[in-house]
Design an enzyme around this catalytic site. Sequence first.
Site, mmCIF file in Angstrom:
data_model
loop_
_atom_site.group_PDB
_atom_site.id
_atom_site.type_symbol
_atom_site.label_atom_id
_atom_site.label_comp_id
_atom_site.label_asym_id
_atom_site.label_seq_id
_atom_site.Cartn_x
_atom_site.Cartn_y
_atom_site.Cartn_z
ATOM 1 N N SER A 196 14.371 -41.222 -7.590
ATOM 2 C CA SER A 196 14.993 -40.152 -8.738
ATOM 3 C C SER A 196 13.922 -38.983 -8.883
ATOM 4 C CB SER A 196 15.370 -40.722 -9.965
ATOM 5 O OG SER A 196 15.950 -39.851 -10.636
ATOM 6 N N ASN A 199 21.185 -42.091 -11.758
ATOM 7 C CA ASN A 199 19.997 -42.361 -12.727
ATOM 8 C C ASN A 199 20.273 -41.777 -14.222
ATOM 9 O OD1 ASN A 199 17.241 -41.437 -14.205
ATOM 10 N ND2 ASN A 199 16.237 -42.791 -12.669
ATOM 11 N N ASN A 226 16.601 -44.749 -16.704
ATOM 12 C CA ASN A 226 15.394 -44.124 -16.889
ATOM 13 C C ASN A 226 14.799 -44.259 -18.207
ATOM 14 O OD1 ASN A 226 13.066 -42.651 -16.781
ATOM 15 N ND2 ASN A 226 13.828 -40.865 -16.081
ATOM 16 N N CYS A 235 10.374 -41.747 -18.401
ATOM 17 C CA CYS A 235 10.235 -40.414 -18.273
ATOM 18 C C CYS A 235 9.098 -40.203 -18.902
ATOM 19 C CB CYS A 235 11.329 -39.420 -18.340
ATOM 20 S SG CYS A 235 10.740 -37.728 -17.939
ATOM 21 N N ASN A 282 7.477 -45.783 -12.237
ATOM 22 C CA ASN A 282 7.555 -44.161 -12.439
ATOM 23 C C ASN A 282 6.192 -43.612 -12.480
ATOM 24 O OD1 ASN A 282 8.174 -41.699 -13.379
ATOM 25 N ND2 ASN A 282 10.030 -42.530 -14.740
ATOM 26 N N GLY A 326 2.585 -39.742 -5.448
ATOM 27 C CA GLY A 326 1.884 -39.648 -4.168
ATOM 28 C C GLY A 326 1.158 -40.757 -3.897
ATOM 29 N N GLY A 341 9.611 -40.909 -2.636
ATOM 30 C CA GLY A 341 9.619 -39.819 -3.622
ATOM 31 C C GLY A 341 9.045 -38.842 -3.009
#
Lengths: 305, 273
Positions: free
Chosen positions: A22, A100, A128, A131, A193, A218, A266
């Site tokens: 997402s 999402n 979610n 966040c 997340n 990453g 992602g």
Amino acid sequence: MEPNLAVEIAGLRLKNPIMSASGCFGYGDEAADFIDLAQLGAVVTKSITPLPRTGHPPPKVAETAAGMLNAIGLSNIGLDAFIDIKLPYLRGCNCVTIVNIAGRTVGEYVHLARKLSEQTGVHALEVNISCPNVEIGGLEFGASEEGTARVISEVRKVSKVPIIAKLSPNVTDIVAIAQAAEAAGADAVSLINTLIGTAIDAKSMRFKLSNKFGGLSGPAIKPVALAMVYKAARVLRIPVIGIGGISSGEDVIEFMLAGAAAVQIGTACFAEPTIFGRVLEEIRTYLRQRDIDDIGTIIGKVGDA
Amino acid sequence: MKHSGEAVIVRKTIVSEKIFSIELDCPEIAEKAGPGQFVQVKIPGIQTVLWPRPFSIHDAYEGRIVLFIKKYGRITESLASLPLPQKLFVTGPLGNGFRLSSGLKEIFLVAGGVGLPPLHFLCKKLLADGTRPSAVHFYSGAKSKAELFAHEAITDLGVNYHAATEDGSAGFKGLVTQLLEPDLRGKSGLCICACGPPAMMKAVADLAAGAGHHCLLSLEQLMPCGWGVCNGCAIKIKKTGSEPTEDERGFRLARVCKEGPVFESGMIEWNQI
């Protein structure tokens, strides 16, 4: 013989375990300039909120060593526009679609879940509760077992499709949160997340993000994600979807060995929108070389060092 | 489909100490590229830097695209020193380029430094087009003569070429906008396209706004994706209309990679650039 890549998550049969993550794949339509969406096990949309959101002012992203920070602030077109404009497109793509959702209150989550889960072409919801970039909602719920249980149990009551709780690593014990989500009726959990971080520019003596803090993603976060996936998968009965720094077939295999039943890609698809095909090919090669005929057989099979 | 994959550098040309050009063999991009569009470039094997770097397309011909690059940081320095042949990971063509109305009479193209490539490509396409404008004026500005480039290619196109250097080593001594300003005096309803440093583009936008000229600017921004999904390159643009939002803010955002990189100058909020 071609190895079997199909997996089952929360009652959904996926042709392979690779999903978009997402916030990294828009609503799917942008990627159609590069790939056939039906190639993915599932498309996970960016977070949808009841009304459109502008998000934070720029600068919204910063590059870091083997990673990046983002503070987008859940920019999205809102529930109605998503249903009217984006969902019909996804429906036409013959892909499994996971939407999402992000609310500021339990009521907003319920509203989103009720409305979206009755739409044709929405196969599951990813909730979610993690966040890090909004002041109200998001991590406010996902940071505690009680908050997690409140959102998930209410969404469970109204949703006609499977629900996946997306969990934050910014907590003391992610396993306890995952167990709270499971007990509240989540059909699966996805983790992790982003990790909260910041970046400061020594030259200008300023923060690099307008929001000061952002979410780190990453390859830099892969070890953290792997550890959390392993810990959660050991104790949960529901499937775990692994997320965090995946950019190769081997990364996927590592997450599945740790216990993930599927994964999401992602940040790596930003630079390489065609990554899904490459990763699938790398997985097939890995399995063929080891005479593994079903990817499902490696889930959770990591051995001791 | 757009291209996202390997492309081989077939030629590298040194322009000055800071500027060089590369030519990439990439028919999928060359065929579709339009003026003002860009590509995202990544050097394979560099794991610690995640984002590709965006470069405007200077030219596209015979299956090749040409990029001009200024050494600015680690990645552009690496690109400059790569031995050939070398494969890069290239995605494109991306973004919305210059969309001009047909039947233009006079057009002014204004380039600052390494902002020249999209204007060169636009100039070439304008002149190749059946509905070419009656007059094309090309203004190119740089710090010094060494950093002016592609002047021969531009004059060969048969346009009115004007150069400005800050140190006076070639052409007009001063800023390109100082050279442009008197030539716009007394004219109205022109089309001006520009790309260069923010201060230069702001000056062009002000000149255009004062006289009611149509002005298109190609903006630059670092972009994690370049194809519209990350929202990282979004800039503030003037708010029009009043669609209700959850987080009421006094601005609207536009992605430089998707709605841009070319914007109408009147849409831009200059205090952020």
